[in-house]
Scaffold this active site. Sequence first.
Site, PDB file in Angstrom:
ATOM      1  N   ILE A   3      27.623  43.370  69.957  1.00  0.00           N
ATOM      2  CA  ILE A   3      26.425  43.879  70.641  1.00  0.00           C
ATOM      3  C   ILE A   3      25.890  45.143  69.975  1.00  0.00           C
ATOM      4  O   ILE A   3      25.073  45.861  70.553  1.00  0.00           O
ATOM      5  CB  ILE A   3      26.685  44.105  72.147  1.00  0.00           C
ATOM      6  CG1 ILE A   3      27.845  45.073  72.386  1.00  0.00           C
ATOM      7  CG2 ILE A   3      26.977  42.781  72.825  1.00  0.00           C
ATOM      8  CD1 ILE A   3      28.031  45.417  73.870  1.00  0.00           C
ATOM      9  N   GLY A   4      26.359  45.364  68.753  1.00  0.00           N
ATOM     10  CA  GLY A   4      25.923  46.540  68.016  1.00  0.00           C
ATOM     11  C   GLY A   4      27.057  47.508  67.763  1.00  0.00           C
ATOM     12  O   GLY A   4      26.897  48.515  67.071  1.00  0.00           O
ATOM     13  N   THR A   5      28.225  47.189  68.320  1.00  0.00           N
ATOM     14  CA  THR A   5      29.367  48.094  68.244  1.00  0.00           C
ATOM     15  C   THR A   5      30.076  48.062  66.902  1.00  0.00           C
ATOM     16  O   THR A   5      30.814  48.976  66.571  1.00  0.00           O
ATOM     17  CB  THR A   5      30.384  47.693  69.321  1.00  0.00           C
ATOM     18  OG1 THR A   5      30.638  46.299  69.171  1.00  0.00           O
ATOM     19  CG2 THR A   5      29.834  47.943  70.713  1.00  0.00           C
ATOM     20  N   GLU A  55      33.799  51.869  76.273  1.00  0.00           N
ATOM     21  CA  GLU A  55      33.143  52.588  77.360  1.00  0.00           C
ATOM     22  C   GLU A  55      33.654  53.992  77.592  1.00  0.00           C
ATOM     23  O   GLU A  55      32.974  54.817  78.201  1.00  0.00           O
ATOM     24  CB  GLU A  55      33.265  51.739  78.634  1.00  0.00           C
ATOM     25  CG  GLU A  55      32.633  50.394  78.382  1.00  0.00           C
ATOM     26  CD  GLU A  55      32.780  49.402  79.504  1.00  0.00           C
ATOM     27  OE1 GLU A  55      31.933  49.410  80.393  1.00  0.00           O
ATOM     28  OE2 GLU A  55      33.722  48.596  79.456  1.00  0.00           O
ATOM     29  N   ASN A  91      38.609  50.221  63.163  1.00  0.00           N
ATOM     30  CA  ASN A  91      37.724  50.769  62.127  1.00  0.00           C
ATOM     31  C   ASN A  91      37.340  52.188  62.537  1.00  0.00           C
ATOM     32  O   ASN A  91      36.628  52.390  63.529  1.00  0.00           O
ATOM     33  CB  ASN A  91      36.479  49.888  61.975  1.00  0.00           C
ATOM     34  CG  ASN A  91      35.542  50.401  60.876  1.00  0.00           C
ATOM     35  OD1 ASN A  91      35.157  51.565  60.871  1.00  0.00           O
ATOM     36  ND2 ASN A  91      35.184  49.537  59.954  1.00  0.00           N
ATOM     37  N   GLN A 140      31.016  54.593  68.171  1.00  0.00           N
ATOM     38  CA  GLN A 140      31.047  54.096  69.537  1.00  0.00           C
ATOM     39  C   GLN A 140      31.388  55.220  70.518  1.00  0.00           C
ATOM     40  O   GLN A 140      30.733  55.372  71.553  1.00  0.00           O
ATOM     41  CB  GLN A 140      32.065  52.951  69.631  1.00  0.00           C
ATOM     42  CG  GLN A 140      32.121  52.266  70.979  1.00  0.00           C
ATOM     43  CD  GLN A 140      30.859  51.489  71.306  1.00  0.00           C
ATOM     44  OE1 GLN A 140      30.006  51.253  70.446  1.00  0.00           O
ATOM     45  NE2 GLN A 140      30.705  51.120  72.551  1.00  0.00           N
TER      46      GLN A 140
HETATM   47 MO1  MOS Z   1      30.107  46.870  79.970  1.00  0.00          MO
HETATM   48  S1  MOS Z   1      29.095  47.842  81.478  1.00  0.00           S
HETATM   49  O1  MOS Z   1      31.463  46.214  80.760  1.00  0.00           O
HETATM   50  O2  MOS Z   1      29.057  45.741  79.360  1.00  0.00           O
END
Ligand code: MOS
Length: 729
Positions: free
Chosen positions: A455-457, A695, A621, A628
């Site tokens: 997702i871009g990570t 997160e 990495n 991130q």
């Molecule tokens: Mo995250 S808020 O678990 O995509």
Amino acid sequence: MIGAGIDRVDGRAKVTGAARYAYEQQIPGVAYAVLVTSTIAAGRVAEIDTAQARALPGVLAVLTHQNAPRVNGDAADRKLRVLQDDRVFYDRQPIAVAVADTFERATDAAARVRVRYERAPVATTMNVPGAVEYTPKDANANSPDSNRGAFDPAFASAPIRLDNLYVTPTEFHNPMEPHATIARWEGGRLTLYDASQGVFSRRTSIAKVFSLPESDVRVVAKFIGGGFGSKGGTNPHHALAAMAAQVVGRPVKLVLTRPQMFGGFGNRPRTEQRVRIGADRSGKLLALAHDVRSQGSRYDDFIENAAIISRMLYAVDNQVTTHRGVRIDVVTPTYMRAPGESSGSFALESAMDELAYAAGVDPLELRLRNYAESDPQEQKPWSSKSLRQCYAQAAERFGWSRRAPQPRAMRAADGWLTGMGMASSTYPSRRSSASASIALHADGTAFASSGGVDIGTGSYTAFTQVAAEASGLPVSRMHFDQGDTELPPAPNAGGSQLTASVANAILAAGMVLREKLAALATADAASPLSGRRFDELTFADGRVALRAQPSQGVAYTELVRRSGQPSIEARADLQVDRAAATPYSSNAFGAHFAEVRVDPDLGLVRLTRMVSAFAAGRIVNAKTASSQFMGGAIWGVSMALHEEGRIDERTGRYMNASLEQYLVPVNADIPAVEIILVDETDPYVNPLGVKGIGEIGNVGSAAAVANAVYHATGVRVRELPITPEKLLV
Ligand code: MOS
């Protein structure tokens, strides 16, 4: 190879534009869908007139609740049973969709749909008549309440008592790439090219809406411009695009406008969090209560699980936590990066800062006095915990020892107040079932895959590294693919779990590959490897060799040739039972240190620098991981100082639905953010020792900034965001 901070393998494709995002897929014969969204927050669509829209050139259809295809009534989720009735439950709910041969014509048609509403009275905040509090069944898969020891007597007799209310506002996800999907039907089969955090979960839910077997749905998500939770669940536009494509008999593209991103797709809900702390004179916690009220919709349940962090972050014997929902006339909230922990840490870590001043103890020292050596809620040892090292390394780099203990005691030469604040961070380490495959080709390259989504990570890069290491190949000869339900299953890129889930599956597939290679290498009587045991062999640089004598070996290319197949294939399917009991608790931990400057006359706050350290097991990495963590830390600054979805209390409409008025930080707001990766080896969390990092960067950073603002000014702002008027008291 695992751990190296190599450049993104997809970096070149992204900067040259070769990377195709969902909406950029070139699909022949595609039509364009544009949403019409409600301008009331509660009531019904009394009349909807599409005649003028339908008469425009190029318009193929205008779907409303009166003519939209019926979808599966069992789908409990109201947001997917879209256009099935005339009811309106929230601001900007999709009430029609216009489909035309060009985007411009569809936009024009959408603008010409005439709607007459019957408005219902609205409750638009959590503390007005009509707001209905309820006890949820669960708080984001956690038990809503917890209780240990005896809070009431411990709190009542504590020498230091604090009882404060902390408020976090509604926040809206604003990834660079808005929600977008392309729906294409071929016969009875549906394909979505989708901006998605998880192709398999999307397939499951969209198949249910259209009563299809999952095998008749394919979801493809190759490049994603950020999701932050908003692209985890299936949303109204997915169902609408598929409906529209069905009706017009063409593939249909649908992308949201930026204002529509503030509509039917969820948000981080506003919370009101009461935190009560009882402590002894040294600042040692005796009692802790964290009671959360989470704003929600009339028609579905979602709870921001903000008190979970208070159950486990500090050692305290007497503790109560509760979560309650409050139903008003808004959209159902959803996951937003570190759901629960990021808003909960603002309350808990602000309260701990208040305790530090009340006890006259340095805020960092206070955390150490209350350090949880084991998980106080689960009463289990940690699989690993390096929070002390995070505190120490970040404090040292930040220069925490130069901080004056008293608030309002540090001033820059220009007269601005300076403040330093800190906060702890943590996030649970999760893992789900995942599969991976590796195919080793005769030319010495390999193709590995697992159907998760980057997702871009940076997961393309991380998984390429893991697959290369697992296979004994250089990174340059490994190609890794993901983002397609045709590939081996993987969980959502959410809950900070994708790397731990998929990397371990790749590692297991690599072991299967090595066993096949070993069997081929040792079966040849003429080979120096003949008859050797598996543990006598090494696998590196595309060769199987003797561990004791690395010059003796055989190239993978030769082994593929001997196999008589075009490639040697290996696959692993790892089943993880998330509900199964484990001997350890696993969390990643971190610490943020922030410095701010505050104009004493105008209350303007400027972040000057931030140092954040994290220990999250093995880092795959170092470069993408740092990015991130940094992104998460910056988002916390944004939570502290900028973001707030503002509702018009008379109408229930969100007033600042644009990036002009909904503030997010720009580069000028974010000077130096330094990330420290703290070494940590976790032998228990999973075979690779990866804890997940998606997160945690966002947890605690708002509190660190808020605590720095207090230190600068002596003004405690307990309701975010910290805007100048709140400091002018
Ligand atoms: Mo995250 S808020 O678990 O995509």
